[in-house]
Design a protein around this motif. Structure first.
Motif, PDB file in Angstrom:
ATOM      1  N   GLY A 110       0.865  -1.197   0.115  1.00 17.01           N
ATOM      2  CA  GLY A 110       0.109  -0.001  -0.120  1.00 17.01           C
ATOM      3  C   GLY A 110       0.941   1.314  -0.091  1.00 17.01           C
ATOM      4  O   GLY A 110       1.916   1.196  -0.041  1.00 17.01           O
ATOM      5  N   TYR A 111       0.120   2.453  -0.138  1.00 14.66           N
ATOM      6  CA  TYR A 111       0.899   3.627   0.146  1.00 14.66           C
ATOM      7  C   TYR A 111       1.850   3.902   1.391  1.00 14.66           C
ATOM      8  O   TYR A 111       1.206   3.719   2.339  1.00 14.66           O
ATOM      9  CB  TYR A 111      -0.189   4.739   0.152  1.00 14.66           C
ATOM     10  N   GLU A 112       2.886   3.880   1.056  1.00 11.39           N
ATOM     11  CA  GLU A 112       3.927   4.288   2.457  1.00 11.39           C
ATOM     12  C   GLU A 112       4.623   5.626   2.390  1.00 11.39           C
ATOM     13  O   GLU A 112       5.080   6.163   3.427  1.00 11.39           O
ATOM     14  CB  GLU A 112       5.077   3.276   2.138  1.00 11.39           C
ATOM     15  N   VAL A 113       4.570   6.439   1.393  1.00 18.40           N
ATOM     16  CA  VAL A 113       5.055   7.801   1.205  1.00 18.40           C
ATOM     17  C   VAL A 113       3.781   8.665   0.866  1.00 18.40           C
ATOM     18  O   VAL A 113       3.001   8.556  -0.102  1.00 18.40           O
ATOM     19  CB  VAL A 113       6.059   7.728   0.233  1.00 18.40           C
ATOM     20  N   PHE A 114       3.567   9.782   1.692  1.00 14.83           N
ATOM     21  CA  PHE A 114       2.652  10.777   1.284  1.00 14.83           C
ATOM     22  C   PHE A 114       3.223  11.976   0.976  1.00 14.83           C
ATOM     23  O   PHE A 114       4.424  12.419   1.643  1.00 14.83           O
ATOM     24  CB  PHE A 114       1.649  11.032   2.479  1.00 14.83           C
ATOM     25  N   GLN A 115       2.748  12.655   0.028  1.00 17.45           N
ATOM     26  CA  GLN A 115       3.285  13.898  -0.531  1.00 17.45           C
ATOM     27  C   GLN A 115       2.280  14.854  -0.597  1.00 17.45           C
ATOM     28  O   GLN A 115       1.511  15.006  -1.433  1.00 17.45           O
ATOM     29  CB  GLN A 115       3.997  13.698  -1.874  1.00 17.45           C
ATOM     30  N   TYR A 116       2.439  15.986   0.421  1.00 18.53           N
ATOM     31  CA  TYR A 116       1.512  16.920   0.385  1.00 18.53           C
ATOM     32  C   TYR A 116       2.271  18.432   0.618  1.00 18.53           C
ATOM     33  O   TYR A 116       3.376  18.404   1.370  1.00 18.53           O
ATOM     34  CB  TYR A 116       0.614  16.703   1.548  1.00 18.53           C
ATOM     35  N   ALA A 117       1.693  19.582   0.276  1.00 19.24           N
ATOM     36  CA  ALA A 117       2.159  20.798   0.592  1.00 19.24           C
ATOM     37  C   ALA A 117       2.415  20.814   1.983  1.00 19.24           C
ATOM     38  O   ALA A 117       1.243  20.664   2.777  1.00 19.24           O
ATOM     39  CB  ALA A 117       1.458  21.683  -0.135  1.00 19.24           C
ATOM     40  N   HIS A 118       3.430  21.529   2.471  1.00 20.35           N
ATOM     41  CA  HIS A 118       3.486  21.696   3.930  1.00 20.35           C
ATOM     42  C   HIS A 118       4.670  22.663   4.355  1.00 20.35           C
ATOM     43  O   HIS A 118       5.773  22.521   3.994  1.00 20.35           O
ATOM     44  CB  HIS A 118       3.691  20.303   5.050  1.00 20.35           C
ATOM     45  N   SER A 119       4.304  23.915   5.410  1.00 17.88           N
ATOM     46  CA  SER A 119       5.273  24.663   5.590  1.00 17.88           C
ATOM     47  C   SER A 119       5.172  25.098   6.920  1.00 17.88           C
ATOM     48  O   SER A 119       4.172  24.773   7.553  1.00 17.88           O
ATOM     49  CB  SER A 119       5.313  25.726   4.312  1.00 17.88           C
ATOM     50  N   HIS A 120       5.974  26.124   7.405  1.00 21.21           N
ATOM     51  CA  HIS A 120       5.768  26.597   8.791  1.00 21.21           C
ATOM     52  C   HIS A 120       4.285  27.240   8.730  1.00 21.21           C
ATOM     53  O   HIS A 120       3.670  27.406   9.650  1.00 21.21           O
ATOM     54  CB  HIS A 120       6.942  27.524   9.086  1.00 21.21           C
ATOM     55  N   LEU A 121       4.160  28.223   7.662  1.00 21.29           N
ATOM     56  CA  LEU A 121       3.054  29.006   7.426  1.00 21.29           C
ATOM     57  C   LEU A 121       1.840  28.004   6.938  1.00 21.29           C
ATOM     58  O   LEU A 121       2.155  26.834   6.315  1.00 21.29           O
ATOM     59  CB  LEU A 121       3.188  29.845   6.628  1.00 21.29           C
ATOM     60  N   ARG A 122       0.752  28.184   7.691  1.00 19.69           N
ATOM     61  CA  ARG A 122      -0.383  27.491   7.457  1.00 19.69           C
ATOM     62  C   ARG A 122      -1.531  27.916   6.774  1.00 19.69           C
ATOM     63  O   ARG A 122      -1.985  29.277   6.875  1.00 19.69           O
ATOM     64  CB  ARG A 122      -1.009  26.823   8.749  1.00 19.69           C
ATOM     65  N   PRO A 123      -2.131  27.386   5.420  1.00 20.46           N
ATOM     66  CA  PRO A 123      -3.282  28.138   4.870  1.00 20.46           C
ATOM     67  C   PRO A 123      -4.365  27.901   5.482  1.00 20.46           C
ATOM     68  O   PRO A 123      -4.527  27.061   6.379  1.00 20.46           O
ATOM     69  CB  PRO A 123      -2.977  27.199   3.651  1.00 20.46           C
ATOM     70  N   ARG A 124      -5.478  28.547   5.050  1.00 20.74           N
ATOM     71  CA  ARG A 124      -6.681  28.307   5.254  1.00 20.74           C
ATOM     72  C   ARG A 124      -7.126  26.965   4.254  1.00 20.74           C
ATOM     73  O   ARG A 124      -6.842  26.912   3.277  1.00 20.74           O
ATOM     74  CB  ARG A 124      -7.699  29.418   4.827  1.00 20.74           C
ATOM     75  N   TYR A 125      -7.777  26.072   5.156  1.00 18.63           N
ATOM     76  CA  TYR A 125      -7.909  24.598   4.281  1.00 18.63           C
ATOM     77  C   TYR A 125      -9.612  24.657   3.604  1.00 18.63           C
ATOM     78  O   TYR A 125      -9.705  23.914   2.988  1.00 18.63           O
ATOM     79  CB  TYR A 125      -7.795  23.525   5.338  1.00 18.63           C
ATOM     80  N   ASP A 126     -10.317  25.627   4.063  1.00 19.74           N
ATOM     81  CA  ASP A 126     -11.657  25.895   3.567  1.00 19.74           C
ATOM     82  C   ASP A 126     -11.551  26.437   2.163  1.00 19.74           C
ATOM     83  O   ASP A 126     -12.809  26.667   1.691  1.00 19.74           O
ATOM     84  CB  ASP A 126     -12.577  26.151   4.529  1.00 19.74           C
ATOM     85  N   VAL A 127     -10.510  27.142   1.510  1.00 19.12           N
ATOM     86  CA  VAL A 127     -10.666  27.702   0.335  1.00 19.12           C
ATOM     87  C   VAL A 127     -10.865  26.920  -0.785  1.00 19.12           C
ATOM     88  O   VAL A 127     -10.028  25.971  -1.223  1.00 19.12           O
ATOM     89  CB  VAL A 127      -9.561  28.866   0.202  1.00 19.12           C
ATOM     90  N   PRO A 128     -12.061  26.715  -1.498  1.00 20.19           N
ATOM     91  CA  PRO A 128     -12.193  25.863  -2.736  1.00 20.19           C
ATOM     92  C   PRO A 128     -11.575  26.277  -3.935  1.00 20.19           C
ATOM     93  O   PRO A 128     -11.133  27.524  -4.095  1.00 20.19           O
ATOM     94  CB  PRO A 128     -13.666  25.830  -2.711  1.00 20.19           C
TER      95      PRO A 128
END
Length: 201
Positions: free
Chosen positions: A61-79
């Motif tokens: 199965g999936y062992e590596v996840f690739q997602y945007a990540h940084s110290h600053l955090r975005p709003r997650y509700d922006v479509p």
């Protein structure tokens, strides 16, 4: 190239059944074409469902996840056009909580330096325009002054050495930027500095 060390399933096509994707990826591993399997820009519940299907069938199965990540955090509700319910591309609270419970999974953090926005604030995406950004930028700059490092180096060191470590996937456009990024490996942040970086909201 005889083998891909890592193959990602990027933005999901919901018209394709998860089982079909899981089995297709597993076949590539079985035939030796692919080493590890990864996933990017999927809803966490869909990732867990795919991993459960693979585990029940005795498949990789999936062992590596690739997602945007940084110290600053975005709003997650922006479509947007790709994600009408809000961003699935950022490592949000659901994903981070999942990673804490699944220590065998690795997070590759893409765009850790926000495409140069830490040094060029005009590049900061609109979903970072909220009060928490100023608070996190302030502590980030304070820690950079204390350590004598650049803000970018503090961001990368914070990701690499945290309790929940990430592998930053940082792009560069010059040798100087590459050298700056590599120097972050040797930057040791104190527990107090990490606590301040984590606690700013």
């Amino acid at each position: 190239m005889d083998k891909l060390d890592l193959l990602y399933a990027h933005v999901e096509d919901h018209a394709v059944p998860l089982r079909e994707t899981v089995e297709g990826f597993a076949e590539l591993v079985a035939e030796g074409t692919v080493g590890l399997l990864g996933v990017s820009n999927h809803a966490v519940w869909r990732v867990e469902r795919a991993r459960s299907i693979a585990a029940a069938a005795g498949l990789p199965g999936y062992e590596v996840f690739q997602y945007a990540h940084s110290h600053l955090r975005p709003r997650y509700d922006v479509p947007d056009d790709l994600f009408p319910d809000g961003s699935l591309g950022h490592a949000g609270p659901d994903l981070l909580g999942y990673l804490r419970e699944e220590p065998g999974v690795t997070l590759v953090a893409y765009s850790p330096l926000l495409k140069g926005a830490y040094t060029h604030p005009d590049r900061l995406p609109a979903d970072f325009d909220h009060p928490g950004t100023a608070a996190r930028l302030k502590v980030l700059r304070d820690v950079a002054r204390e350590t004598g490092a650049t803000v970018n180096q503090v961001v990368l060191a914070w990701q690499i050495g945290g309790a929940l470590p990430f592998l930053p996937l940082a792009g560069v456009s010059s040798v100087a930027q590459l050298e700056e990024n590599l120097a972050a490996i040797d930057l040791d942040l104190t527990e107090e500095q990490r606590a301040r970086l984590d606690g700013a909201h």
